[in-house]
Structures are given as structure tokens and as C-alpha cells.
Design an enzyme around this catalytic site. Structure first.
Site, mmCIF file in Angstrom:
data_model
loop_
_atom_site.group_PDB
_atom_site.id
_atom_site.type_symbol
_atom_site.label_atom_id
_atom_site.label_comp_id
_atom_site.label_asym_id
_atom_site.label_seq_id
_atom_site.Cartn_x
_atom_site.Cartn_y
_atom_site.Cartn_z
ATOM 1 N N LEU A 36 0.820 -1.506 0.089
ATOM 2 C CA LEU A 36 0.080 0.011 -0.073
ATOM 3 C C LEU A 36 1.043 1.136 -0.102
ATOM 4 C CD1 LEU A 36 -3.014 -0.938 2.154
ATOM 5 C CD2 LEU A 36 -2.898 -1.286 0.059
ATOM 6 N N SER A 86 5.296 2.451 -10.627
ATOM 7 C CA SER A 86 5.010 2.602 -12.226
ATOM 8 C C SER A 86 5.050 3.839 -13.010
ATOM 9 C CB SER A 86 3.664 1.905 -12.224
ATOM 10 O OG SER A 86 2.797 2.892 -11.643
ATOM 11 N N THR A 126 6.799 -4.112 -19.317
ATOM 12 C CA THR A 126 6.175 -2.996 -20.066
ATOM 13 C C THR A 126 6.896 -2.765 -21.469
ATOM 14 O OG1 THR A 126 6.099 -0.692 -19.977
ATOM 15 C CG2 THR A 126 7.955 -1.639 -18.830
ATOM 16 N N ASP A 127 6.234 -2.482 -22.371
ATOM 17 C CA ASP A 127 6.605 -2.098 -23.633
ATOM 18 C C ASP A 127 7.931 -1.066 -23.635
ATOM 19 O OD1 ASP A 127 5.046 0.117 -23.208
ATOM 20 O OD2 ASP A 127 3.948 0.095 -25.130
ATOM 21 N N GLU A 128 7.977 -0.158 -22.373
ATOM 22 C CA GLU A 128 8.893 0.710 -22.333
ATOM 23 C C GLU A 128 10.257 0.300 -22.368
ATOM 24 O OE1 GLU A 128 8.241 4.048 -19.739
ATOM 25 O OE2 GLU A 128 6.091 4.222 -19.989
ATOM 26 N N TYR A 154 12.469 4.700 -14.691
ATOM 27 C CA TYR A 154 11.433 3.459 -14.591
ATOM 28 C C TYR A 154 11.665 2.258 -15.574
ATOM 29 C CZ TYR A 154 7.279 1.136 -15.631
ATOM 30 O OH TYR A 154 6.062 0.194 -16.048
ATOM 31 N N LYS A 158 12.572 -1.784 -15.181
ATOM 32 C CA LYS A 158 11.821 -2.909 -15.602
ATOM 33 C C LYS A 158 12.622 -3.858 -16.321
ATOM 34 C CE LYS A 158 7.701 -3.210 -14.842
ATOM 35 N NZ LYS A 158 7.248 -3.920 -13.849
HETATM 36 P P1 NAD Z 1 0.182 0.940 -9.753
HETATM 37 O O1 NAD Z 1 1.211 2.021 -9.447
HETATM 38 O O2 NAD Z 1 -1.219 1.482 -9.919
HETATM 39 O O3 NAD Z 1 0.059 -0.040 -8.727
HETATM 40 C C1 NAD Z 1 1.149 -0.670 -8.354
HETATM 41 C C2 NAD Z 1 0.810 -1.289 -7.002
HETATM 42 O O4 NAD Z 1 2.282 -1.972 -6.471
HETATM 43 C C3 NAD Z 1 0.436 -0.501 -5.716
HETATM 44 O O5 NAD Z 1 -0.928 -1.113 -5.103
HETATM 45 C C4 NAD Z 1 1.524 -0.500 -4.619
HETATM 46 O O6 NAD Z 1 0.876 -0.219 -3.597
HETATM 47 C C5 NAD Z 1 1.979 -1.716 -4.890
HETATM 48 N N1 NAD Z 1 3.443 -1.766 -4.744
HETATM 49 C C6 NAD Z 1 4.672 -0.805 -4.826
HETATM 50 N N2 NAD Z 1 5.612 -1.142 -4.320
HETATM 51 C C7 NAD Z 1 5.431 -2.234 -3.902
HETATM 52 C C8 NAD Z 1 6.214 -3.176 -2.851
HETATM 53 N N3 NAD Z 1 7.795 -2.624 -2.550
HETATM 54 N N4 NAD Z 1 5.666 -3.971 -2.337
HETATM 55 C C9 NAD Z 1 4.432 -4.399 -2.485
HETATM 56 N N5 NAD Z 1 3.722 -3.814 -3.260
HETATM 57 C C10 NAD Z 1 4.152 -2.767 -3.814
HETATM 58 O O7 NAD Z 1 0.768 0.192 -11.110
HETATM 59 P P2 NAD Z 1 -0.104 -0.403 -12.592
HETATM 60 O O8 NAD Z 1 -0.295 0.588 -13.394
HETATM 61 O O9 NAD Z 1 -1.053 -1.076 -11.985
HETATM 62 O O10 NAD Z 1 1.123 -1.276 -13.005
HETATM 63 C C11 NAD Z 1 1.329 -2.638 -12.493
HETATM 64 C C12 NAD Z 1 2.251 -3.414 -13.194
HETATM 65 O O11 NAD Z 1 2.043 -3.344 -14.581
HETATM 66 C C13 NAD Z 1 4.037 -2.814 -12.991
HETATM 67 O O12 NAD Z 1 4.806 -3.699 -13.072
HETATM 68 C C14 NAD Z 1 4.087 -1.665 -14.447
HETATM 69 O O13 NAD Z 1 5.347 -1.809 -14.768
HETATM 70 C C15 NAD Z 1 3.161 -2.752 -15.195
HETATM 71 N N6 NAD Z 1 2.447 -2.210 -16.509
HETATM 72 C C16 NAD Z 1 1.672 -1.041 -16.210
HETATM 73 C C17 NAD Z 1 1.144 -0.361 -17.310
HETATM 74 C C18 NAD Z 1 -0.008 0.742 -17.452
HETATM 75 O O14 NAD Z 1 -0.118 1.164 -18.340
HETATM 76 N N7 NAD Z 1 -0.322 1.055 -16.392
HETATM 77 C C19 NAD Z 1 1.392 -0.767 -18.844
HETATM 78 C C20 NAD Z 1 2.368 -1.988 -18.751
HETATM 79 C C21 NAD Z 1 2.897 -2.563 -17.711
HETATM 80 O O1 DAU Z 2 3.639 1.847 -22.053
HETATM 81 C C1 DAU Z 2 3.542 1.321 -20.630
HETATM 82 C C2 DAU Z 2 3.545 2.325 -19.547
HETATM 83 O O2 DAU Z 2 2.630 3.237 -19.647
HETATM 84 C C3 DAU Z 2 3.711 1.497 -18.244
HETATM 85 O O3 DAU Z 2 5.212 0.644 -18.200
HETATM 86 C C4 DAU Z 2 3.719 2.696 -17.194
HETATM 87 O O4 DAU Z 2 3.567 2.137 -15.944
HETATM 88 C C5 DAU Z 2 2.543 3.615 -17.180
HETATM 89 O O5 DAU Z 2 2.807 4.566 -16.285
HETATM 90 C C6 DAU Z 2 2.558 4.264 -18.766
HETATM 91 O O6 DAU Z 2 3.680 4.987 -19.046
HETATM 92 P P1 DAU Z 2 3.504 6.520 -19.710
HETATM 93 O O7 DAU Z 2 4.605 7.337 -19.565
HETATM 94 O O8 DAU Z 2 3.396 6.219 -21.104
HETATM 95 O O9 DAU Z 2 1.942 7.041 -18.976
HETATM 96 P P2 DAU Z 2 1.719 8.481 -18.478
HETATM 97 O O10 DAU Z 2 -0.084 8.284 -18.242
HETATM 98 O O11 DAU Z 2 2.531 9.030 -17.371
HETATM 99 O O12 DAU Z 2 1.814 9.425 -19.819
HETATM 100 C C7 DAU Z 2 0.885 9.126 -21.150
HETATM 101 C C8 DAU Z 2 1.860 10.060 -22.207
HETATM 102 O O13 DAU Z 2 1.003 11.308 -21.698
HETATM 103 C C9 DAU Z 2 2.923 10.277 -21.961
HETATM 104 O O14 DAU Z 2 3.722 10.706 -23.449
HETATM 105 C C10 DAU Z 2 3.188 11.393 -21.325
HETATM 106 C C11 DAU Z 2 2.113 12.240 -21.719
HETATM 107 N N1 DAU Z 2 1.290 12.963 -20.274
HETATM 108 C C12 DAU Z 2 1.308 12.563 -19.252
HETATM 109 C C13 DAU Z 2 0.962 13.206 -18.036
HETATM 110 C C14 DAU Z 2 0.809 12.663 -16.527
HETATM 111 C C15 DAU Z 2 1.183 14.546 -20.382
HETATM 112 O O15 DAU Z 2 1.083 15.006 -21.598
HETATM 113 N N2 DAU Z 2 0.574 15.063 -19.368
HETATM 114 C C16 DAU Z 2 0.433 14.660 -18.044
HETATM 115 O O16 DAU Z 2 0.047 15.325 -17.325
#
Ligand code: NAD
Ligand code: DAU
Length: 340
Positions: A36, A86, A126-128, A154, A158
Site C-alpha cells: 500500500l 510505475s 512493459t513495452d517501455e 522506471y 523494469k
Molecule cells: P500502480 O502504480 O497502479 O500499482 C502498483 C501497486 O504496487 C500498488 O498497489 C502499490 O502499493 C504496490 N507496490 C508498490 N511497491 C510495492 C512493494 N515494494 N511491495 C508491495 N507492493 C508494492 O501500477 P499499475 O499501473 O497497476 O502497474 C502494475 C504493473 O504493470 C507494473 O509492474 C507496471 O510496470 C506494469 N505495466 C503497467 C502499465 C500501465 O499502463 N499502467 C502498462 C504495462 C505494464
Molecule cells: O507503456 C506502458 C507504460 O505506460 C507503463 O509501463 C507505465 O507504468 C505507465 O505509467 C505508462 O507510462 P507512460 O509514461 O506512457 O504513461 P503516462 O500516463 O504517464 O503518460 C502518457 C503520455 O501522456 C506520455 O506521453 C506523457 C503524457 N502526459 C502525461 C501526463 C501525466 C502528459 O502530456 N501530461 C501529463 O500530465
């Protein structure tokens, strides 16, 4: 019937995955480990906590003794690791916790898997990790063979974790798999990320901060489609393999923000172009043919429908996101956007 550990289950994708499992595999036992952080929210799991097949442990994945004791007690068959720091912007400000959780936390989990024995360890990546693609080469897509080439602390953390997972497979024969997905959107998305941030700000008639010129492209996938893909990989995917997940849905940031304004009936004049993100990746685009050919996966939710559903969800769940906007988030927002 399997026991599945889901780490990071109080966050965005992990919680959606838990609800996906409870709905589609009602006989499985789901064990959530989450410490959390600011991004974890126990209220998200309220409905799951009422299910007798679900149990929650507030534990940090870097805490070896804590993790071991959960494995000893629960005897998991499968571990799916979502737990991570993340947010790219936060990693630029404070890289260290990203290295701790995303790399060392992964190691602690895999060591427990070796010690207690499991059928599958799945790393949600992640694709990143592939870096970015140019805007003027729409023919180029990320495949599983695209070299790792990271941009932010980040994505570097990953990528490091992915290499460690593959090393544990080769060295210790740990039965692993990795998925690399594009940007997700949907319910329970923390409002620091583009889509929920724009929805929440627009609802308050606050400025909509678009980085740079808003031309950066992301490949958006509805979160439930991601959850279904992971479930397929964990049960039917090959050991030691990487699977890309994405739905051929590339959109420029500015177009998404305008769409959100249009759905909410808000003027585009709320949009502000602000200072760009450091090292900002230009374009992500996934080639998902491997998971399609091997596991029959295809996305089911079209972007127009998914975005409508998501906006509706935020409109009807203010009780979920309003409390987040005070406290830590307020300080974060001021620091990140105050003089941008
Ligand atoms: P998020 O930030 O919404 O959630 C992360 C969760 O992990 C939270 O509940 C946090 O409390 C928990 N956490 C963080 N550090 C921890 C620790 N040390 N021990 C235990 N729990 C911990 O993230 P998300 O967007 O749901 O992403 C989940 C996974 O998917 C990540 O590994 C991220 O790299 C990957 N991912 C995210 C996206 C995206 O678009 N959000 C896309 C591709 C991959
Ligand atoms: O591609 C997968 C990834 O997508 C995951 O691995 C990451 O955990 C997730 O956070 C996400 O990363 P991005 O950096 O692509 O997502 P974000 O929502 O932060 O930003 C999306 C795009 O929007 C990026 O080009 C930055 C831009 N952006 C973001 C924010 C927060 C803005 O222009 N303004 C903003 O305020």
C-alpha cells in the site's frame, strides 16, 4: 484449482486482474501481497475482501522474511508480479525506490519461488523496455526481438528485472514468463497518469497539462484485455518466453485529451501545453502477433467504447478518487505542475 499470488493487487492493473480471476476462475484461491504505497488503495479491493477465496497481506515485496512466511503458509502454484513503482515522472525525480522495488523486489519473489517451488512465476513488464520508435516510421513496431533500449529510470528498472527473470530461468530453471504490454486504461487508474488525470482535471474545470506539443504516441489497451492476456500466458504460455501485448491502437496524447473534453462536454481551451518530460519517449507501438498466434489472444474492447466506459466509471466513482486528490497527491501535483 490453483493458489495464485498477485503482488501489487491494490493498484490499477493488479486489482483489475484480481477481479478478473475471481470472476473467471471462481475456484482459485487468490493471495494478494501489497504494501500500500501512495498508489495502492485497499478500498479498491473491498468487494474482493468479501470473497472467502481471497486473502490480503500488507507486505513489501522487498521484505524477504515477510514474503517467505506468506509462501510457507499459502503454498502458491502461480505468482504474478504486478508490484512496482510505475510512474515515469516520479522515477525522474526519485529513481532509488524504483530500483529497490522493481529489481530487488523481483529477486526476493523469485528466491521465494525457488525455495518453496511453484509452477509459474510471471513478470508483468512493459513495452517501455524497448525504448521508443520514430513518429515518421509507422511500419516499425516492437516485437519480442526488439533490443532493450531504455529511456527513464522506471523503464531501466523494469528492463533490469526482465533480465534477472530470464537469468533465473536459465541458471535455476525457474519456470518463468514475461509479458510486455502497452499503455492500459480503465477503472481504478491512479489520477497521476494521463487519462485519469485529464478526466479528473476536466471535471474540476482545471487546466489540462499536455507535455511538449502533445504529439507523443501511445498504444492504448483496455485493462481487462491485458488481464485476459496475462491469464492466458500464465496457464498456457510457454516457459522462458516473452509475450508482447497490445491492440494496434496508437493515439497522439493531444487527440486523447481532446476526446476526453468532448465526452465530458468541456472546452478544448482548458488544454495547456507545458514543459516536456525529460527523455520523453516519442512513440510506442506493439506487434502482438506472437500472443495472437500462440494463444489466440485478441483485444475485445474498442478504444472509443473503452474510453466512454472509463469516463463513465470516473463519473460514478468520485468516492474512489476524490480522497486521493488530497494529501500526498496534492503535494505531488504542486511540485510536478506548479511552475511547469
Ligand atoms: P500502480 O502504480 O497502479 O500499482 C502498483 C501497486 O504496487 C500498488 O498497489 C502499490 O502499493 C504496490 N507496490 C508498490 N511497491 C510495492 C512493494 N515494494 N511491495 C508491495 N507492493 C508494492 O501500477 P499499475 O499501473 O497497476 O502497474 C502494475 C504493473 O504493470 C507494473 O509492474 C507496471 O510496470 C506494469 N505495466 C503497467 C502499465 C500501465 O499502463 N499502467 C502498462 C504495462 C505494464
Ligand atoms: O507503456 C506502458 C507504460 O505506460 C507503463 O509501463 C507505465 O507504468 C505507465 O505509467 C505508462 O507510462 P507512460 O509514461 O506512457 O504513461 P503516462 O500516463 O504517464 O503518460 C502518457 C503520455 O501522456 C506520455 O506521453 C506523457 C503524457 N502526459 C502525461 C501526463 C501525466 C502528459 O502530456 N501530461 C501529463 O500530465
Amino acid at each position: 484449482m490453483s493458489t495464485i499470488i498477485v503482488t501489487g493487487g491494490a493498484g490499477f492493473i493488479g486489482s483489475n486482474f484480481i477481479y478478473y480471476l475471481l470472476k473467471n476462475h471462481p475456484d482459485d484461491r487468490i493471495v494478494c501481497i501489497d504494501c500500500l504505497t501512495y498508489a495502492g488503495n485497499l478500498s479498491t479491493l473491498q468487494a474482493a475482501l468479501e470473497n472467502t477465496n481471497f486473502v490480503f497481506y500488507k507486505t513489501n515485496i522487498c521484505d524477504r522474511a515477510g514474503v517467505d512466511s506468506i509462501f510457507e503458509k499459502e503454498h502458491p502454484d502461480i505468482v504474478v508480479n504486478f508490484a512496482a513503482e510505475s510512474h515515469v515522472d516520479r522515477s525522474i525525480e526519485h529513481p532509488e525506490v524504483f530500483l529497490q522495488t522493481n529489481i530487488l523486489g523481483t529477486q526476493v519473489l523469485m528466491d521465494a519461488c525457488r525455495k518453496y517451488g511453484i509452477k509459474r512465476y510471471h513478470q508483468v513488464s512493459t513495452d517501455e523496455v524497448y525504448g521508443d520508435l520514430p513518429l515518421d516510421r509507422p511500419d516499425l513496431l516492437f516485437t519480442e526481438e526488439t533490443p532493450i533500449h531504455t529511456s527513464s529510470p522506471y523503464s531501466a528498472s523494469k528492463a533490469a528485472a526482465d533480465l534477472l527473470v530470464l537469468a533465473y530461468h536459465r541458471t535455476y530453471q525457474l519456470p518463468v514468463s514475461i509479458s510486455r504490454c502497452s499503455n492500459n486504461y480503465g477503472p481504478y487508474h491512479f489520477p497521476e497518469k494521463l487519462i485519469p488525470l485529464m478526466i479528473v482535471n476536466a471535471l474540476h474545470d482545471k487546466p489540462l497539462p499536455v507535455y511538449g506539443e502533445g504529439k507523443n504516441v501511445r498504444d492504448w489497451l483496455y485493462v481487462e484485455d491485458h488481464c485476459r492476456a496475462i491469464d492466458l500466458i500464465v496457464r498456457n504460455g510457454r516457459e522462458g518466453e516473452v509475450y508482447n501485448i497490445g491492440g494496434h491502437n496508437e493515439m497522439a496524447n493531444i487527440d486523447i485529451v481532446k476526446l476526453i473534453c468532448d465526452i465530458l462536454g468541456k472546452p478544448h481551451s482548458l488544454i495547456r501545453f507545458v514543459k516536456d518530460r525529460k527523455g520523453h519517449d516519442m512513440r510506442y507501438a506493439i506487434d502482438p502477433s506472437k500472443i495472437h498466434k500462440e494463444l489466440g489472444w485478441l483485444p475485445e474492447t474498442k478504444f472509443a467504447d473503452g474510453l466512454q466506459k472509463t469516463v463513465q466509471w470516473y463519473l460514478t466513482h468520485q468516492d474512489w478518487w476524490e480522497p486521493i486528490l488530497s494529501g500526498e497527491y496534492k503535494l505531488y501535483y504542486q511540485k510536478m505542475y506548479g511552475d511547469r
